[in-house]
Design an enzyme around this catalytic site. Structure first.
Site, PDB file in Angstrom:
ATOM      1  N   ASP A 165       0.828  -1.220   0.000  1.00 56.28           N
ATOM      2  CA  ASP A 165       0.000   0.000   0.000  1.00 56.28           C
ATOM      3  C   ASP A 165       0.864   1.271   0.000  1.00 56.28           C
ATOM      4  OD1 ASP A 165      -1.831  -1.982   0.393  1.00 56.28           O
ATOM      5  OD2 ASP A 165      -2.846  -1.035   2.075  1.00 56.28           O
TER       6      ASP A 165
ATOM      7  N   GLU B  37     -11.802  -1.648   0.733  1.00 54.57           N
ATOM      8  CA  GLU B  37     -10.598  -1.217   1.431  1.00 54.57           C
ATOM      9  C   GLU B  37     -10.135   0.160   0.944  1.00 54.57           C
ATOM     10  OE1 GLU B  37      -8.216  -4.790   2.796  1.00 54.57           O
ATOM     11  OE2 GLU B  37      -8.154  -5.022   0.635  1.00 54.57           O
TER      12      GLU B  37
HETATM   13  C1  FRU Z   1      -4.862  -3.299   1.383  1.00 55.80           C
HETATM   14  C2  FRU Z   1      -4.769  -3.736   2.818  1.00 55.80           C
HETATM   15  C3  FRU Z   1      -5.259  -2.635   3.737  1.00 55.80           C
HETATM   16  C4  FRU Z   1      -4.538  -2.928   5.019  1.00 55.80           C
HETATM   17  C5  FRU Z   1      -3.218  -3.496   4.529  1.00 55.80           C
HETATM   18  C6  FRU Z   1      -2.685  -4.634   5.332  1.00 55.80           C
HETATM   19  O1  FRU Z   1      -3.882  -3.834   0.561  1.00 55.80           O
HETATM   20  O2  FRU Z   1      -5.495  -4.923   3.021  1.00 55.80           O
HETATM   21  O3  FRU Z   1      -6.651  -2.639   3.871  1.00 55.80           O
HETATM   22  O4  FRU Z   1      -4.376  -1.765   5.752  1.00 55.80           O
HETATM   23  O5  FRU Z   1      -3.428  -3.948   3.216  1.00 55.80           O
HETATM   24  O6  FRU Z   1      -1.464  -5.108   4.840  1.00 55.80           O
END
Ligand code: FRU
Length: 424
Positions: free
Chosen positions: A53, A294
Site C-alpha cells: 500500500d 478497502e
Molecule cells: C490493502 C490492505 C489494507 C490494510 C493493509 C494490510 O492492501 O489490506 O486494507 O491496511 O493492506 O497489509
C-alpha cells in the site's frame, strides 16, 4: 433526543447500496476499465524490502503535495527474508511467495522521497520500533498540515484489535534528501462500535482500518473515510430486495452471500485538529455483494464526490464476481446517494490473464492511479509467477460524469506532485 449526526450539524443519511444487480454488470477485461498488462520483467524498487500500500503525502483537500521540491510517499513495508531458514523450501531455495504472503503480520510504515516523482529513494521507518502500540502498522494517510512541515499520519494499529490512530511529526528537507522527525506519540482515535461497524467479537474476520481524512469542499468540515463491515453477528445479515436490486429472472438466489458485509465508513471531527471523532453511519454498504471495501478515498471533481475503494475477487459473495482492483461511486453531495461508476462500480481491474498483477490502487485528483505489483505470471499456464512487492506502472484515467476511461500508462511508481509547499 438529538442523534449524533444532528448534534454535529451533519445531515442524517441512509447508506447507499452497492447491489448484487450492480455487481452483475461487472465486465472483466473491458479495455476501458482494465489495467494494462504488467510485464514480468518489472524493476524492483528495493531488494531488501517488500512494499505494498502506497500513501502519497497530501493536503487535507486531497492534493498530492511535495515539500521544497521533494515528493514523499509512505508505504506499508516488510523485510524480505531470502536467507531465513523459515522461508527456505525443501531444496534450500527461498520461498518468496510464502515470505510475501506473511508480510501483513509484520507491516511497518516507511517513507521514500524523490525529486522526479519516481525512482524513489529509501527514507526509512516513520516511527521507531516500540512507538506504535501494536504489532502491525497498517494503511492510512499522511497529511501535510502547514508550511512548518507538520505531518499528521493517520493509520491503523492492528493486532491486538484494530484501532484508528494518529501520530504527529514533521518532514524536514535538505538539498540531499528528506527526513521524518517526531512521530513519537501515537494517539488512539476510535475503534469499531458494534452498532454501526462490526467488531472482532461479532466476526473474527472483521475489517476496520485505512483512515482517509479530508476537508469537505462544500461544508469545510473535517471528516474521515475508513473501511468497515456492517455491524452484527457474523451470518446474521439479511440480503433482501434492496441488497439484491433489480435482477433478471433466475438471479434471485443469494447463496451464502450474507457473509459479505463490507462498508465504507465515515466519521466527523468534533475539533479542528482531528483529535476527537464521531463515527457516523456508513456512506456505502455492500451486504450480499462483497466483504471488503478497502482504502476508501475521494476525488472531488466537477462539483461531485467520486468515492473509490479497492476490492478483491475472493471477497465477492456467491453469484457475483469481479476482478481485483479499484471500484468507484459518484454522488452530488457527501452523504449521497452514490451510484456505481460505469454502471457496475468497476473502475480499474486486473486483466483475467494476470488476476493478481496489481492491487491497492489509489486514484489521485489528477486522474493518475498508483498501485503495487503483487504477482505476475512468467509462463503461459500461470503456474510460475514472479512476486512483486514494488511499485506498479501508474495508470492515467479520465473521469467523466458517471464513467471512467483508461487513457494512459506511465512509469513505475510515478506519483507527481500537484502542489509544492516551500517550508518556512
Ligand atoms: C490493502 C490492505 C489494507 C490494510 C493493509 C494490510 O492492501 O489490506 O486494507 O491496511 O493492506 O497489509
Amino acid at each position: 433526543m438529538k442523534t449524533n449526526t444532528e448534534k454535529f450539524g451533519v445531515t442524517p443519511h441512509q447508506p447507499s447500496l452497492w447491489t448484487r444487480a450492480d455487481a452483475l454488470k461487472v465486465r472483466a477485461d473491458d479495455p476501458t476499465t482494465t489495467q494494462p498488462l504488467v510485464s514480468a520483467d518489472f524493476p524492483v524498487l528495493n531488494n531488501d524490502v517488500f512494499i505494498w500500500d502506497t500513501m502519497p503525502l497530501r493536503d487535507l483537500d486531497g492534493n498530492v503535495t511535495s515539500v521544497d521540491g521533494w515528493s514523499v510517499i509512505f508505504t506499508l513495508t516488510a523485510d524480505r527474508h531470502p536467507n531465513d531458514p523459515q522461508y527456505l523450501d525443501e531444496d534450500g531455495n527461498y520461498d518468496i511467495l510464502r515470505d510475501w504472503n506473511d508480510r501483513h503480520g509484520r507491516a511497518k510504515m516507511y517513507y521514500w522521497f524523490s525529486r522526479t516523482g519516481k525512482n524513489w529513494e529509501f527514507g526509512g521507518r516513520v516511527m521507531a520500533e516500540g512507538v506504535s502500540p501494536t504489532a502491525r502498522e497498517w494503511a492510512g494517510t499522511p497529511i501535510l498540515l502547514n508550511d512548518r512541515g507538520e505531518v499528521d499520519l493517520y493509520y491503523t494499529a492492528v493486532t491486538p484489535g484494530a484501532t484508528i490512530v494518529k501520530v504527529r511529526g514533521r518532514v524536514v528537507t535538505t538539498e540531499h534528501g528528506v527526513s521524518m522527525v517526531g512521530f513519537e506519540k501515537v494517539k488512539p482515535l476510535f475503534e469499531a462500535d458494534g452498532k454501526m461497524y462490526q467488531t472482532e467479537a461479532q466476526n473474527a474476520f472483521w475489517g476496520f482500518r485505512d483512515p482517509w481524512p479530508f476537508r469537505d469542499p462544500n461544508d469545510g468540515k473535517l471528516y474521515m473515510l475508513f473501511e468497515g463491515n456492517v455491524a452484527g453477528e457474523r451470518g446474521s445479515h439479511k440480503v433482501g430486495e434492496a441488497e439484491i436490486g433489480d435482477v433478471p429472472p433466475g438471479y434471485e438466489d443469494v447463496g451464502n452471500s450474507r457473509y459479505q458485509t463490507a462498508c465504507v465508513g465515515i466519521a466527523v471531527a468534533r475539533d479542528a485538529d482531528g483529535d476527537d471523532w464521531e463515527m457516523l453511519p456508513p456512506l456505502l454498504t455492500a451486504v450480499g455483494v462483497n466483504d471488503q471495501t478497502e482504502r476508501p478515498h475521494f476525488v472531488f471533481q466537477d462539483g461531485k464526490y467520486y468515492l473509490f475503494t479497492i476490492s478483491h475477487t475472493f471477497t465477492y459473495g456467491d453469484g457475483v464476481t469481479g476482478p481485483d482492483g479499484v471500484y468507484g461511486f459518484v454522488a452530488d453531495s457527501l452523504f449521497g446517494p452514490y451510484v456505481p461508476l460505469n454502471g457496475s462500480g468497476l473502475v480499474l481491474g486486473n486483466p483475467s490473464s494476470q488476476p493478481f498483477q496489481t492491487y491497492s490502487h489509489y486514484v489521485m485528483p489528477n486522474g493518475l492511479v498508483t498501485s503495487f505489483i503483487d504477482s505476475v505470471p512468467t509462463d503461459e499456464t500461470g503456474t510460475q509467477i514472479r512476486v512483486g512487492g514494488t511499485e506498479a506502472p501508474t495508470v492515467g484515467m479520465k473521469i467523466k460524469g458517471q464513467q471512467t476511461f483508461v487513457v494512459a500508462e506511465y512509469d513505475y511508481g510515478y506519483i507527481p506532485p500537484m502542489l509544492d509547499v516551500t517550508l518556512k
